[in-house]
Design a protein around this motif. Structure first.
Motif, short mmCIF file in Angstrom:
data_model
loop_
_atom_site.label_atom_id
_atom_site.label_comp_id
_atom_site.label_asym_id
_atom_site.label_seq_id
_atom_site.Cartn_x
_atom_site.Cartn_y
_atom_site.Cartn_z
N GLN A 178 -6.94 -16.65 -10.98
CA GLN A 178 -6.63 -17.35 -9.40
C GLN A 178 -6.20 -15.42 -8.64
O GLN A 178 -6.28 -15.46 -7.25
CB GLN A 178 -5.45 -17.88 -8.89
CG GLN A 178 -5.98 -19.71 -8.88
CD GLN A 178 -7.25 -19.83 -7.74
OE1 GLN A 178 -7.27 -19.51 -6.67
NE2 GLN A 178 -7.80 -20.33 -8.41
N SER A 179 -5.52 -15.17 -9.92
CA SER A 179 -4.93 -13.93 -9.47
C SER A 179 -5.61 -12.52 -9.31
O SER A 179 -5.93 -11.52 -8.46
CB SER A 179 -3.89 -13.18 -10.79
OG SER A 179 -4.27 -13.08 -11.81
N GLU A 180 -7.02 -13.12 -9.62
CA GLU A 180 -8.21 -12.39 -9.65
C GLU A 180 -9.19 -12.40 -8.84
O GLU A 180 -10.07 -12.28 -8.05
CB GLU A 180 -9.28 -12.33 -10.40
CG GLU A 180 -8.57 -11.82 -11.76
CD GLU A 180 -8.90 -12.29 -13.10
OE1 GLU A 180 -8.99 -12.00 -14.90
OE2 GLU A 180 -9.73 -13.76 -13.49
N ILE A 181 -8.92 -13.77 -7.46
CA ILE A 181 -9.44 -14.00 -6.69
C ILE A 181 -8.59 -13.54 -4.68
O ILE A 181 -7.01 -14.38 -5.30
CB ILE A 181 -9.92 -15.66 -6.38
CG1 ILE A 181 -10.50 -15.79 -8.22
CG2 ILE A 181 -10.28 -15.71 -4.79
CD1 ILE A 181 -11.04 -17.06 -7.10
N TRP A 182 -9.16 -11.94 -4.52
CA TRP A 182 -8.34 -12.07 -3.04
C TRP A 182 -8.70 -13.01 -1.64
O TRP A 182 -9.70 -13.24 -1.66
CB TRP A 182 -8.70 -10.67 -3.05
CG TRP A 182 -8.66 -10.03 -3.92
CD1 TRP A 182 -7.25 -9.26 -5.18
CD2 TRP A 182 -7.98 -7.82 -3.64
NE1 TRP A 182 -7.32 -8.73 -5.65
CE2 TRP A 182 -7.92 -6.98 -5.52
CE3 TRP A 182 -9.45 -6.95 -3.14
CZ2 TRP A 182 -7.94 -6.22 -5.58
CZ3 TRP A 182 -9.23 -6.29 -3.42
CH2 TRP A 182 -8.56 -5.56 -4.74
N HIS A 183 -7.77 -13.53 -1.51
CA HIS A 183 -8.08 -13.80 0.00
C HIS A 183 -7.20 -13.10 1.27
O HIS A 183 -8.08 -14.31 1.96
CB HIS A 183 -6.92 -15.26 0.27
CG HIS A 183 -7.68 -15.96 -0.86
ND1 HIS A 183 -8.14 -17.18 -0.87
CD2 HIS A 183 -7.25 -16.63 -3.08
CE1 HIS A 183 -8.78 -17.36 -2.34
NE2 HIS A 183 -8.43 -17.39 -2.97
N SER A 184 -6.53 -12.33 0.78
CA SER A 184 -5.83 -11.71 2.08
C SER A 184 -5.56 -10.36 1.82
O SER A 184 -5.53 -9.87 0.71
CB SER A 184 -4.86 -12.84 3.26
OG SER A 184 -4.16 -12.54 1.76
N GLY A 185 -5.32 -8.86 2.97
CA GLY A 185 -4.30 -7.98 2.58
C GLY A 185 -5.05 -6.55 2.60
O GLY A 185 -6.57 -7.10 3.04
N TYR A 186 -4.52 -5.11 2.29
CA TYR A 186 -5.44 -4.25 3.15
C TYR A 186 -5.74 -3.36 2.09
O TYR A 186 -5.31 -3.11 0.74
CB TYR A 186 -4.84 -3.42 3.93
CG TYR A 186 -5.41 -2.55 4.34
CD1 TYR A 186 -6.15 -2.51 5.33
CD2 TYR A 186 -4.74 -0.83 3.55
CE1 TYR A 186 -6.61 -0.99 5.92
CE2 TYR A 186 -6.17 0.01 4.01
CZ TYR A 186 -6.55 0.28 5.32
OH TYR A 186 -7.16 0.98 5.29
#
Length: 280
Positions: free
Chosen positions: A212-220
């Motif tokens: 799951q840490s390898e999937i980005w769901h938000s952020g800049y």
């Protein structure tokens, strides 16, 4: 009559000499590029190096610049660099202190640089420790690598189109698959850094895991930037998608190519022409 023929012959020869001279001037390279690479270990990085070393010469022929490449990092010295206006790091960085100093001096004296993906990587402890403060903290401004998405995935980029190297690009475009990096420092807080492209929110979720840490769901996440104190552009692109499911079969099959995205290719080319001093 013979005098007229002789005069005509001399005139024709003069014209031919002028045309030849003009042709020679027009074919002189606008600038010269030297690309350094290692092409070891990571098959995705090796794939990109092979792709780049095929793509850049084609662009050099089309746009009239010279492109050379070498895996001999000892060439990163003042005398060798004096023959080139732009240096590329395709997949790694120098580790030898003399080579590092030569590159730093080259940049501080007006040289130009373009780096891709792993050329900015540093992680302590690892084989690539962060032991070069000028390069990672001042020049790139990003500090150490922190994490990445997996697996390599295409993203939609939000582009700063008010910069000379990116002014002919659309505001957003879709890239080829890539392993995108996250960095130690927030580049938005560095007054010397100008972010030229970042991950657009329309890209999320970005990555497929399995972690799951390898999937980005938000952020800049900035992925292309320049340091305004130097003539440089860094691209986080440079990790092609590979046939990882059959990696033990030694197929080494490349599933995606960085420059197959037309706008991504244009972004690199426009940045290179800007670094080479070509203005439109």
């Amino acid at each position: 009559m013979n005098r007229r023929i002789t005069a005509s012959f001399v005139s024709i020869c003069s014209i031919l000499l002028c045309v030849t001279s003009l042709c020679a001037q027009s074919t002189k390279p606008k600038f010269k590029v030297i690309a350094f690479y290692t092409a070891q270990e990571d098959k995705a990085h090796i794939s990109f190096v092979h792709e780049a070393n095929a793509w850049f010469p084609k662009m050099a022929t089309k746009y009239n610049f010279a492109y050379d490449s070498t895996k001999n990092w000892s060439n990163l010295n003042p005398e060798f660099l004096s023959h080139y206006q732009v240096v590329l790091f395709l997949d790694t960085r120098p580790d030898d202190p003399a080579q590092r100093k030569a590159f730093e001096n080259y940049m501080k004296n007006g040289g130009a640089w373009m780096g891709f993906h792993f050329s900015a990587f540093a992680l302590t402890p690892s084989k690539y420790n962060q032991d070069w403060d000028w390069y990672h903290k001042e020049f790139l401004g990003s500090g150490q690598y922190v994490s990445n998405i997996w697996r390599p995935s295409p993203a939609i980029l939000d582009v700063d189109t008010k910069f000379p190297a990116t002014k002919h690009l659309p505001k957003t475009f879709k890239t080829s698959p890539n392993e995108w990096y996250r960095w130690e420092y927030d580049l938005r807080k560095n007054p010397d850094i100008r972010i030229l492209a970042s991950i657009d929110s329309a890209s999320y979720p970005l990555g497929t895991g399995p972690k799951q840490s390898e999937i980005w769901h938000s952020g800049y996440y900035p992925v292309v930037w320049t340091n305004t104190k130097y003539k440089m552009v860094y691209f986080n692109m440079g990790h092609n998608d590979m046939d990882y499911e059959h990696k033990y079969d030694n197929t080494d099959k490349t599933l995606s190519y960085t420059f197959s995205s037309p706008m991504e290719a244009k972004m690199v080319l426009d940045a290179l022409m800007w670094l080479g001093g070509v203005r439109d």
